[in-house]
Design a protein around this motif. Structure first.
Motif, PDB file in Angstrom:
ATOM      1  N   LEU A 171       0.859  -1.185   0.000  1.00 29.91           N
ATOM      2  CA  LEU A 171       0.000   0.000   0.000  1.00 29.91           C
ATOM      3  C   LEU A 171       0.889   1.225   0.000  1.00 29.91           C
ATOM      4  O   LEU A 171       1.847   1.307   0.774  1.00 29.91           O
ATOM      5  CB  LEU A 171      -0.879   0.016   1.260  1.00 29.91           C
ATOM      6  CG  LEU A 171      -1.518   1.369   1.646  1.00 29.91           C
ATOM      7  CD1 LEU A 171      -2.573   1.785   0.626  1.00 29.91           C
ATOM      8  CD2 LEU A 171      -2.107   1.311   3.050  1.00 29.91           C
ATOM      9  N   VAL A 172       0.586   2.174  -0.879  1.00 27.50           N
ATOM     10  CA  VAL A 172       1.254   3.470  -0.854  1.00 27.50           C
ATOM     11  C   VAL A 172       0.412   4.390   0.020  1.00 27.50           C
ATOM     12  O   VAL A 172      -0.744   4.684  -0.298  1.00 27.50           O
ATOM     13  CB  VAL A 172       1.394   4.064  -2.272  1.00 27.50           C
ATOM     14  CG1 VAL A 172       2.121   5.409  -2.217  1.00 27.50           C
ATOM     15  CG2 VAL A 172       2.133   3.091  -3.189  1.00 27.50           C
ATOM     16  N   PHE A 173       0.981   4.834   1.129  1.00 30.31           N
ATOM     17  CA  PHE A 173       0.240   5.635   2.110  1.00 30.31           C
ATOM     18  C   PHE A 173       0.936   6.977   2.271  1.00 30.31           C
ATOM     19  O   PHE A 173       2.114   7.037   2.635  1.00 30.31           O
ATOM     20  CB  PHE A 173       0.180   4.904   3.451  1.00 30.31           C
ATOM     21  CG  PHE A 173      -0.628   5.634   4.495  1.00 30.31           C
ATOM     22  CD1 PHE A 173      -2.016   5.650   4.435  1.00 30.31           C
ATOM     23  CD2 PHE A 173       0.001   6.313   5.533  1.00 30.31           C
ATOM     24  CE1 PHE A 173      -2.762   6.332   5.384  1.00 30.31           C
ATOM     25  CE2 PHE A 173      -0.731   6.986   6.488  1.00 30.31           C
ATOM     26  CZ  PHE A 173      -2.115   7.002   6.419  1.00 30.31           C
ATOM     27  N   VAL A 174       0.199   8.067   1.986  1.00 29.37           N
ATOM     28  CA  VAL A 174       0.794   9.402   1.997  1.00 29.37           C
ATOM     29  C   VAL A 174      -0.064  10.344   2.836  1.00 29.37           C
ATOM     30  O   VAL A 174      -1.201  10.650   2.476  1.00 29.37           O
ATOM     31  CB  VAL A 174       0.927   9.973   0.563  1.00 29.37           C
ATOM     32  CG1 VAL A 174       1.746  11.264   0.583  1.00 29.37           C
ATOM     33  CG2 VAL A 174       1.573   8.957  -0.366  1.00 29.37           C
ATOM     34  N   SER A 175       0.467  10.768   3.955  1.00 31.14           N
ATOM     35  CA  SER A 175      -0.243  11.691   4.853  1.00 31.14           C
ATOM     36  C   SER A 175       0.780  12.543   5.585  1.00 31.14           C
ATOM     37  O   SER A 175       1.615  11.986   6.302  1.00 31.14           O
ATOM     38  CB  SER A 175      -1.085  10.916   5.870  1.00 31.14           C
ATOM     39  OG  SER A 175      -1.721  11.778   6.791  1.00 31.14           O
ATOM     40  N   PRO A 176       0.755  13.874   5.376  1.00 31.56           N
ATOM     41  CA  PRO A 176      -0.135  14.673   4.536  1.00 31.56           C
ATOM     42  C   PRO A 176       0.001  14.302   3.055  1.00 31.56           C
ATOM     43  O   PRO A 176       1.082  13.994   2.590  1.00 31.56           O
ATOM     44  CB  PRO A 176       0.337  16.112   4.774  1.00 31.56           C
ATOM     45  CG  PRO A 176       1.062  16.074   6.080  1.00 31.56           C
ATOM     46  CD  PRO A 176       1.693  14.717   6.144  1.00 31.56           C
ATOM     47  N   SER A 177      -1.136  14.347   2.377  1.00 32.24           N
ATOM     48  CA  SER A 177      -1.202  13.867   1.001  1.00 32.24           C
ATOM     49  C   SER A 177      -0.723  14.901  -0.005  1.00 32.24           C
ATOM     50  O   SER A 177      -1.035  16.078   0.101  1.00 32.24           O
ATOM     51  CB  SER A 177      -2.646  13.483   0.661  1.00 32.24           C
ATOM     52  OG  SER A 177      -2.792  13.251  -0.720  1.00 32.24           O
ATOM     53  N   HIS A 211       5.950  18.217   8.107  1.00 30.07           N
ATOM     54  CA  HIS A 211       5.900  19.477   8.863  1.00 30.07           C
ATOM     55  C   HIS A 211       4.934  20.502   8.270  1.00 30.07           C
ATOM     56  O   HIS A 211       4.730  21.559   8.861  1.00 30.07           O
ATOM     57  CB  HIS A 211       7.295  20.086   8.955  1.00 30.07           C
ATOM     58  CG  HIS A 211       8.226  19.299   9.829  1.00 30.07           C
ATOM     59  ND1 HIS A 211       8.035  19.155  11.186  1.00 30.07           N
ATOM     60  CD2 HIS A 211       9.341  18.579   9.524  1.00 30.07           C
ATOM     61  CE1 HIS A 211       9.001  18.407  11.688  1.00 30.07           C
ATOM     62  NE2 HIS A 211       9.801  18.031  10.702  1.00 30.07           N
ATOM     63  N   LEU A 212       4.349  20.200   7.115  1.00 29.04           N
ATOM     64  CA  LEU A 212       3.459  21.163   6.462  1.00 29.04           C
ATOM     65  C   LEU A 212       2.007  20.780   6.727  1.00 29.04           C
ATOM     66  O   LEU A 212       1.271  20.356   5.836  1.00 29.04           O
ATOM     67  CB  LEU A 212       3.769  21.242   4.970  1.00 29.04           C
ATOM     68  CG  LEU A 212       5.201  21.718   4.665  1.00 29.04           C
ATOM     69  CD1 LEU A 212       5.419  21.834   3.168  1.00 29.04           C
ATOM     70  CD2 LEU A 212       5.512  23.041   5.354  1.00 29.04           C
ATOM     71  N   VAL A 213       1.608  20.923   7.991  1.00 25.11           N
ATOM     72  CA  VAL A 213       0.229  20.668   8.405  1.00 25.11           C
ATOM     73  C   VAL A 213      -0.334  21.945   9.010  1.00 25.11           C
ATOM     74  O   VAL A 213       0.395  22.744   9.597  1.00 25.11           O
ATOM     75  CB  VAL A 213       0.144  19.508   9.428  1.00 25.11           C
ATOM     76  CG1 VAL A 213       0.466  18.182   8.755  1.00 25.11           C
ATOM     77  CG2 VAL A 213       1.082  19.736  10.595  1.00 25.11           C
ATOM     78  N   TYR A 214      -1.654  22.128   8.862  1.00 21.40           N
ATOM     79  CA  TYR A 214      -2.282  23.405   9.208  1.00 21.40           C
ATOM     80  C   TYR A 214      -3.561  23.180  10.004  1.00 21.40           C
ATOM     81  O   TYR A 214      -4.152  22.100   9.965  1.00 21.40           O
ATOM     82  CB  TYR A 214      -2.601  24.196   7.927  1.00 21.40           C
ATOM     83  CG  TYR A 214      -1.428  24.286   6.976  1.00 21.40           C
ATOM     84  CD1 TYR A 214      -0.407  25.208   7.201  1.00 21.40           C
ATOM     85  CD2 TYR A 214      -1.327  23.433   5.886  1.00 21.40           C
ATOM     86  CE1 TYR A 214       0.675  25.283   6.345  1.00 21.40           C
ATOM     87  CE2 TYR A 214      -0.236  23.501   5.026  1.00 21.40           C
ATOM     88  CZ  TYR A 214       0.762  24.424   5.263  1.00 21.40           C
ATOM     89  OH  TYR A 214       1.847  24.492   4.429  1.00 21.40           O
ATOM     90  N   GLY A 215      -3.977  24.215  10.700  1.00 20.58           N
ATOM     91  CA  GLY A 215      -5.223  24.135  11.453  1.00 20.58           C
ATOM     92  C   GLY A 215      -5.134  23.080  12.550  1.00 20.58           C
ATOM     93  O   GLY A 215      -4.151  23.013  13.290  1.00 20.58           O
ATOM     94  N   ASP A 216      -6.162  22.251  12.633  1.00 22.21           N
ATOM     95  CA  ASP A 216      -6.217  21.221  13.675  1.00 22.21           C
ATOM     96  C   ASP A 216      -5.554  19.911  13.259  1.00 22.21           C
ATOM     97  O   ASP A 216      -5.505  18.964  14.047  1.00 22.21           O
ATOM     98  CB  ASP A 216      -7.681  20.931  14.038  1.00 22.21           C
ATOM     99  CG  ASP A 216      -8.371  22.145  14.657  1.00 22.21           C
ATOM    100  OD1 ASP A 216      -7.666  22.955  15.296  1.00 22.21           O
ATOM    101  OD2 ASP A 216      -9.593  22.288  14.472  1.00 22.21           O
ATOM    102  N   ALA A 217      -5.057  19.843  12.029  1.00 16.83           N
ATOM    103  CA  ALA A 217      -4.468  18.596  11.537  1.00 16.83           C
ATOM    104  C   ALA A 217      -3.153  18.304  12.257  1.00 16.83           C
ATOM    105  O   ALA A 217      -2.391  19.222  12.589  1.00 16.83           O
ATOM    106  CB  ALA A 217      -4.229  18.681  10.033  1.00 16.83           C
TER     107      ALA A 217
END
Length: 320
Positions: A171-177, A211-217
């Motif tokens: 499975l290719v899993f990308v988060s943040p996508s 490291h590029l997450v925003y808001g409540d994420a």
């Protein structure tokens, strides 16, 4: 005698759509058109000064004028392991790290190391255009798992399970996508990791946007949330996005020692070691604090809010 000039495997892949649209935007801008390019995931900030200075000093060190180990400078591999524990909570050793020529080499080498001809790879869509091409080059087959705005561009365990067959290898899993920006919650990450472990399939997780997450994420790493998948998990990352170093070409793979050793063998024949000056710059980057990253993220967040607002002001356009 063969009549085709280009091999079937290479003929089957297409040009990077990301780089093609970026080149088009740059050409239009050079011609005087008022164009802003959103094709390539490239920070518009310069690389922080302390990283550039580390590279400058490295150019004067004779040891960096020679070949170094194909898997990467030992001090950089150690620093990447320490940075991974610091930023994601995932504890690994230096011999589980392979330094690559950018994230793309890490992507390709991972698929080449894990996939045999006809193996299937689950790929949630929308996806970064390089993933299916690299899977195909390795002889694998991409099985697309669609997502859309109704699910927040997130694939559920049920979606993934429905796409599984006896040929599913990973499975290719990308988060943040990339490209949607969707971020899976820690609970969702854990559920998917536990599902993959129970299914006995590999997870290839690209964490370059950690490291590029925003808001409540919040970012969470799948081998941390689901430790049972760690022995069948390869983590991909690099300095490009976090430290505004796209042109320095330093990425890495983290995985089980046998996988890293096999991928190192491949790299030893493909490219040998990553440019030593770039590795020295990456060492300064991953060993330093994240203050420069925080400043860039604040600017990205302002722009994110602006572009979402402006898109939603266009009649007939909806931007989640």
């Amino acid at each position: 005698m063969p009549t085709t000039r280009i091999s079937a495997r290479i003929s089957a892949i297409s040009e990077s759509a990301t780089l093609a649209v970026d080149a088009k935007a740059k050409a239009l801008k050079a011609a005087g058109r008022p164009v802003i390019g959103f094709g390539a995931g490239e920070p518009d900030f310069p690389t922080p000064d302390y990283i550039v200075e580390a590279a400058r000093q490295a150019t004067a060190e004779p040891r960096f004028h020679k070949y170094t180990p194909a898997a990467g400078l030992p001090e950089l591999r150690k620093a990447i392991a320490e940075k991974t524990a610091r930023d994601s909570g995932y504890t690994v050793t230096a011999d589980q790290v392979l330094v690559t020529n950018g994230g793309k080499q890490a992507v390709y080498q991972t698929f080449a190391t894990l996939l045999d001809e006809g193996d299937e790879a689950l790929l949630p869509a929308p996806y970064w255009t390089t993933y299916p091409e690299s899977i195909g080059l390795a002889g694998g087959k991409s099985v697309i798992v669609p997502t859309d705005e109704t699910t927040g561009y997130l694939a559920s365990v049920e979606d993934l399970d429905a796409a599984c067959t006896e040929r599913t290898k990973l499975l290719v899993f990308v988060s943040p996508s990339n490209p949607t920006g969707a971020v899976y919650s820690p609970e969702q990450v854990r559920a998917i990791g536990e599902w993959a472990a129970a299914r006995g399939i590999w997870v290839v997780t690209d964490e370059i946007y950690e490291h590029l997450v925003y808001g409540d994420a919040t970012f969470s790493s799948i081998p941390v949330q689901a430790p049972e998948i760690a022995d069948r998990c390869v983590v991909l990352n690099g300095v490009a996005k976090t430290y505004a170093m796209t042109g320095w070409r330093v990425g890495w793979m983290i995985g089980p020692k046998d996988v890293i050793k096999a991928a190192t063998n491949l790299q030893s024949h493909a490219t040998s070691n990553v440019a030593n000056v770039s590795q020295a710059a990456a060492l300064a980057a991953v060993s330093g604090d994240l203050s420069a990253v925080a400043a860039m993220r604040e600017a990205f967040d302002r722009r994110r809010k602006t572009i979402v607002r402006m898109l939603n002001e266009i009649p007939g356009v909806t931007c989640p």
